[in-house]
Write an enzyme that holds these catalytic residues in place. Structure first.
Site: not given
Length: 463
Positions: A286, A337, A396
């Site tokens: 996460h 994702h 990210d």
């Protein structure tokens, strides 16, 4: 010399624990075919990869695919909406008006509407009142017991704030809103002091504690307090502010927001609910993925002589996919994702920010490396594995670059994510209190066959 307040456990090499651990790895295995037999939604996912619908929310909406008549996912460009507003428009508005926007975004998430200037000023004034931690808190709760992991320290600090609240268990909307605003004010100091305490105690670095300045924004206070000199530029603060906006919320189904709903449904206090969300976000599947990206890029630079040479880069990523480099998991961090199939809108915005930052800092090669990962590595993965999985760049990839370019210490990356996501968590907690009103209690089917009890003297065997 590195110091530690922790003593090695005398159970680390205990024979009983070693043997029983090995046994648990056998007895706790559940046949994967049983999940199919009983139509179990593993990971709360449907067979087509979509999430199981367990609730409704007005806080935000994430769009990454469409589902056709055959119940198949159709890839579409990703969109993220905060209270119905496109997050890209929110960011664009802040850039065009040359102002910080995270506080405005937090107001929007909490109260459901964009604020007027007067409303925003009143909200900022409330946050300013709570920038400084309660008297003695830093000394007694942070400096006395530093932690090697800042997310654990953040969770402990949130739980400790319960003891500084004269009305901690009241879950009325007014009291929870009050607690939410106080936590938003405290968070920059919590992570900054945890950071300097950690590096002072474990790495023998100088201890510095800068007081927050109430009139500064969240982003400005963070940069001021995490740096020994307290200095930062307007560009740096603006980029961090925009990054906080993009991380502030991501629907009720992400693991930490769902945790907030789940814990809040039990009627527990705000500090217990938010500390649980922090624990969820810490996980590398996460929020902890942003650190994984930074680690991957560091490992790449250590193993590739010329990061502008595509042949050398391809060889590295093939080794990575085979589990021969980095953390040897075979995972390419920064790609893919659970919802987005074509593009992550947050990554799209962050990419533009990262390019400007790269030009300002002279980091064009590092930026080009991120572009290579986004544009070339998905094909390398698909060609090597033979799969067709969509692998868009996720938030990210470029947030890791931005944090590195801003000289933000790696161990603060995930706490920054938590600082951003706090307003979303609080909005979901309030929504659960107002509209949920039912204890979440999903079912687990027991599949262990019934057995007859065996008296002690008839059991035999080592175990």
């Amino acid at each position: 010399m590195t110091r530690t307040i922790y003593q090695p456990s005398d159970l680390n090499n205990n024979e009983f624990i070693r043997e029983m651990s090995a046994k648990l790895e056998t007895i706790d295995v559940i046949d994967s075919e049983l999940y199919t037999k009983y139509d179990v939604k593993r990971g709360l996912r449907n067979a087509n990869g979509t999430g199981v619908l367990v609730g409704l929310t007005k806080v935000s909406n994430v769009e990454g695919y469409e589902v056709n008549e055959k119940n198949e996912k159709i890839a579409v460009p990703g969109k993220l909406y905060y209270r119905g507003y496109d997050v890209e428009d929110i960011v664009k508005g802040c850039i065009e008006e040359n102002r910080f926007g995270f506080e405005e975004t937090s107001y929007l998430l909490l109260f459901g509407e964009l604020p007027s200037k007067k409303q925003l000023d009143e909200f900022k004034a409330l946050l300013a009142m709570k920038r400084k931690l309660p008297e003695g808190f830093a000394r007694d709760m942070i400096l006395v017991a530093p932690s090697p992991d800042l997310m654990n320290k953040l969770a402990r600090s949130i739980l400790a704030l319960y003891s500084y609240d004269d009305n901690p268990d009241d879950i009325s909307v007014q009291n929870v809103l009050r607690q939410s605003i106080e936590l938003m004010g405290y968070f920059p100091a919590l992570i900054a002091y945890a950071h300097t305490a950690k590096h002072n105690f474990f790495d023998n670095e100088s201890l510095y504690l800068h007081y927050p300045i109430p009139e500064l924004s969240t982003a400005e206070n963070i940069l001021r307090m995490i740096r020994p000199t307290g200095e930062f530029t307007k560009l740096e603060a603006s980029l961090l502010d925009l990054s906080l906006i993009l991380h502030a919320e991501h629907g009720g189904g992400n693991n930490s927001s769902f945790t907030t709903h789940l814990i809040s449904s039990s009627g527990t206090d705000t500090y217990a609910a938010i500390s649980a969300a922090v624990g969820s976000l810490k996980g590398p599947r996460h929020g902890g993925a942003n650190i994984k990206v930074i680690n991957m890029l560091e490992d790449l630079k250590a193993n590739v002589k010329d990061i502008t040479n595509e042949k050398q880069l391809e060889e590295y990523f093939i080794k990575l996919i085979k589990g021969e480099v980095n953390d040897r998991t075979g995972v390419i961090y920064g790609l893919g994702h659970a919802i987005y199939t074509v593009s992550d809108p947050r990554a799209v915005v962050l990419k533009d920010m990262a390019k400007k930052l790269a030009e300002y800092k002279g980091l064009e090669e590092d930026y080009a490396l991120c572009e290579y990962i986004e544009n070339k590595v998905p094909d390398i993965f698909r060609n090597y594995t033979g799969t067709n999985s969509p692998l868009p760049a996720n938030v990210d990839l470029y947030s890791g670059f931005v944090y590195s370019a801003l000289n933000i210490p790696k161990d603060i990356a995930t706490p920054l994510f938590a600082t951003a996501r706090l307003s979303g968590w609080c909005a979901h907690r309030l929504e659960e209190i107002v509209s949920g009103k039912k204890l979440m209690r999903p079912a687990y089917m027991g599949i262990q066959p019934h057995r007859e009890y065996v008296p002690m003297f008839d059991r035999g065997g080592k175990f």
